[in-house]
Design an enzyme around this catalytic site. Sequence first.
Site, PDB file in Angstrom:
ATOM      1  N   HIS A 156      46.961  11.959 -31.206  1.00 32.33           N
ATOM      2  CA  HIS A 156      45.778  12.538 -31.860  1.00 32.33           C
ATOM      3  C   HIS A 156      46.174  13.150 -33.195  1.00 32.33           C
ATOM      4  O   HIS A 156      47.363  13.389 -33.450  1.00 32.33           O
ATOM      5  CB  HIS A 156      45.148  13.633 -30.988  1.00 32.33           C
ATOM      6  N   LYS A 160      44.531  18.967 -33.464  1.00 32.26           N
ATOM      7  CA  LYS A 160      44.147  19.129 -32.044  1.00 32.26           C
ATOM      8  C   LYS A 160      44.928  20.280 -31.410  1.00 32.26           C
ATOM      9  O   LYS A 160      46.137  20.374 -31.581  1.00 32.26           O
ATOM     10  CB  LYS A 160      44.383  17.818 -31.285  1.00 32.26           C
TER      11      LYS A 160
HETATM   12  P1  NAD Z   1      36.687  21.761 -34.445  1.00 32.54           P
HETATM   13  O1  NAD Z   1      37.638  22.929 -34.430  1.00 32.54           O
HETATM   14  O2  NAD Z   1      36.508  20.983 -35.720  1.00 32.54           O
HETATM   15  O3  NAD Z   1      35.229  22.243 -33.987  1.00 32.54           O
HETATM   16  C1  NAD Z   1      34.970  23.309 -33.110  1.00 32.54           C
HETATM   17  C2  NAD Z   1      33.723  23.983 -33.631  1.00 32.54           C
HETATM   18  O4  NAD Z   1      33.329  25.034 -32.745  1.00 32.54           O
HETATM   19  C3  NAD Z   1      33.974  24.617 -35.015  1.00 32.54           C
HETATM   20  O5  NAD Z   1      32.935  24.260 -35.891  1.00 32.54           O
HETATM   21  C4  NAD Z   1      33.892  26.096 -34.696  1.00 32.54           C
HETATM   22  O6  NAD Z   1      33.403  26.835 -35.808  1.00 32.54           O
HETATM   23  C5  NAD Z   1      32.906  26.096 -33.551  1.00 32.54           C
HETATM   24  N1  NAD Z   1      32.938  27.377 -32.882  1.00 32.54           N
HETATM   25  C6  NAD Z   1      33.997  28.004 -32.308  1.00 32.54           C
HETATM   26  N2  NAD Z   1      33.616  29.227 -31.878  1.00 32.54           N
HETATM   27  C7  NAD Z   1      32.285  29.336 -32.206  1.00 32.54           C
HETATM   28  C8  NAD Z   1      31.296  30.359 -32.008  1.00 32.54           C
HETATM   29  N3  NAD Z   1      31.618  31.516 -31.426  1.00 32.54           N
HETATM   30  N4  NAD Z   1      30.015  30.107 -32.412  1.00 32.54           N
HETATM   31  C9  NAD Z   1      29.672  28.931 -32.996  1.00 32.54           C
HETATM   32  N5  NAD Z   1      30.569  27.949 -33.218  1.00 32.54           N
HETATM   33  C10 NAD Z   1      31.852  28.162 -32.825  1.00 32.54           C
HETATM   34  O7  NAD Z   1      37.156  20.804 -33.255  1.00 32.54           O
HETATM   35  P2  NAD Z   1      36.704  19.297 -32.932  1.00 32.54           P
HETATM   36  O8  NAD Z   1      37.752  18.346 -33.381  1.00 32.54           O
HETATM   37  O9  NAD Z   1      35.298  19.086 -33.387  1.00 32.54           O
HETATM   38  O10 NAD Z   1      36.769  19.332 -31.337  1.00 32.54           O
HETATM   39  C11 NAD Z   1      35.996  20.226 -30.564  1.00 32.54           C
HETATM   40  C12 NAD Z   1      36.234  19.970 -29.079  1.00 32.54           C
HETATM   41  O11 NAD Z   1      35.733  18.674 -28.722  1.00 32.54           O
HETATM   42  C13 NAD Z   1      37.724  19.957 -28.678  1.00 32.54           C
HETATM   43  O12 NAD Z   1      37.851  20.582 -27.415  1.00 32.54           O
HETATM   44  C14 NAD Z   1      38.060  18.476 -28.598  1.00 32.54           C
HETATM   45  O13 NAD Z   1      39.138  18.186 -27.740  1.00 32.54           O
HETATM   46  C15 NAD Z   1      36.761  17.948 -28.036  1.00 32.54           C
HETATM   47  N6  NAD Z   1      36.520  16.504 -28.239  1.00 32.54           N
HETATM   48  C16 NAD Z   1      35.973  15.840 -27.181  1.00 32.54           C
HETATM   49  C17 NAD Z   1      35.644  14.506 -27.304  1.00 32.54           C
HETATM   50  C18 NAD Z   1      34.939  13.822 -26.157  1.00 32.54           C
HETATM   51  O14 NAD Z   1      34.596  12.633 -26.269  1.00 32.54           O
HETATM   52  N7  NAD Z   1      34.667  14.526 -25.051  1.00 32.54           N
HETATM   53  C19 NAD Z   1      35.896  13.824 -28.501  1.00 32.54           C
HETATM   54  C20 NAD Z   1      36.455  14.532 -29.572  1.00 32.54           C
HETATM   55  C21 NAD Z   1      36.749  15.888 -29.428  1.00 32.54           C
END
Ligand code: NAD
Length: 268
Positions: A156, A160
């Site tokens: 990844h 991450k």
């Molecule tokens: P990222 O850090 O870019 O996004 C996380 C978001 O959550 C950020 O915008 C952050 O500001 C927000 N956030 C955190 N605390 C907050 C709060 N208190 N209030 C409002 N917003 C808040 O990360 P990402 O790459 O977008 O990944 C996010 C999650 O999704 C991870 O756990 C990742 O592993 C997962 N993911 C899952 C899949 C899937 O298919 N299930 C695919 C990709 C990523």
Amino acid sequence: MTRIAIMGAAGRMGRVLLTAAHQADNATLGAAVIRPGSSLVGVDAGELAGLGRIDVATTGDVRAVADDIDVLIDFTTPQLTLDNLAFCAEHGKAIVIGTTGFTDEELEALDSYKDRVPMVFAANMSTGVNLLVNLLKTASKALGDAGYDIEVIEAHHRHKVDAPSGTALMLGDAVAEPLGRTLKEHGVFAREGQCGPRRDDEIGFATVRAGDIVGEHTVLFATEGERIELTHKASSRMTFGKGAVRAAAWVATQPAGRFDMQDVLGIK
Ligand code: NAD
């Protein structure tokens, strides 16, 4: 039309999810929720995602938009996802959870909402990975107890925060289950120094973190003389975004319960 709220809308997945929800035929973007206090609160969600103006302003408080939404799509952090589940229980909303990296205690807390909230929880929302789960079950039954070593390798992007990936664990569970093994007992998550030869029944994991890799997973079955590798490569986050929006439209019509993408895709 299912009205969707994108949680963490300013994040990497958040912006992709805004696009997927906006482009969907059977769903519409009801709200875009971002971190309260962010300088982006109040900006147009379409402009945030590079779509042009769509007349949905971002908000820092999901409670303020409760009447505008049916389903939350949440790809954020474990703690925030648990807060959002409490909101769903209180306000009668459904949720699609893509967040990964939950501890055992956090997973227990998540599970405790399954009697009150319709939820789809999947570490990977792509159709390809969920089909791979089925292929792996077949391969595992045929090879796992026939002298084939099983290893899961994932790669990844450098941002991450959890390892191994939730998808790698999901694929590991898919091969472990038909063999009566568990990752708690048979998973090997690190090898260093004089760690001795491999046990026949272990399921090994290796993790790569580099650059902008969207997500790659390989499960290999190796024995003397041959190996089989089943690989999935995500080339764009849109595969997760489209899957999540499909799950949102599906879960909006379901009773309370914990479902996964196999349920959504009808391939269980
Ligand atoms: P990222 O850090 O870019 O996004 C996380 C978001 O959550 C950020 O915008 C952050 O500001 C927000 N956030 C955190 N605390 C907050 C709060 N208190 N209030 C409002 N917003 C808040 O990360 P990402 O790459 O977008 O990944 C996010 C999650 O999704 C991870 O756990 C990742 O592993 C997962 N993911 C899952 C899949 C899937 O298919 N299930 C695919 C990709 C990523």
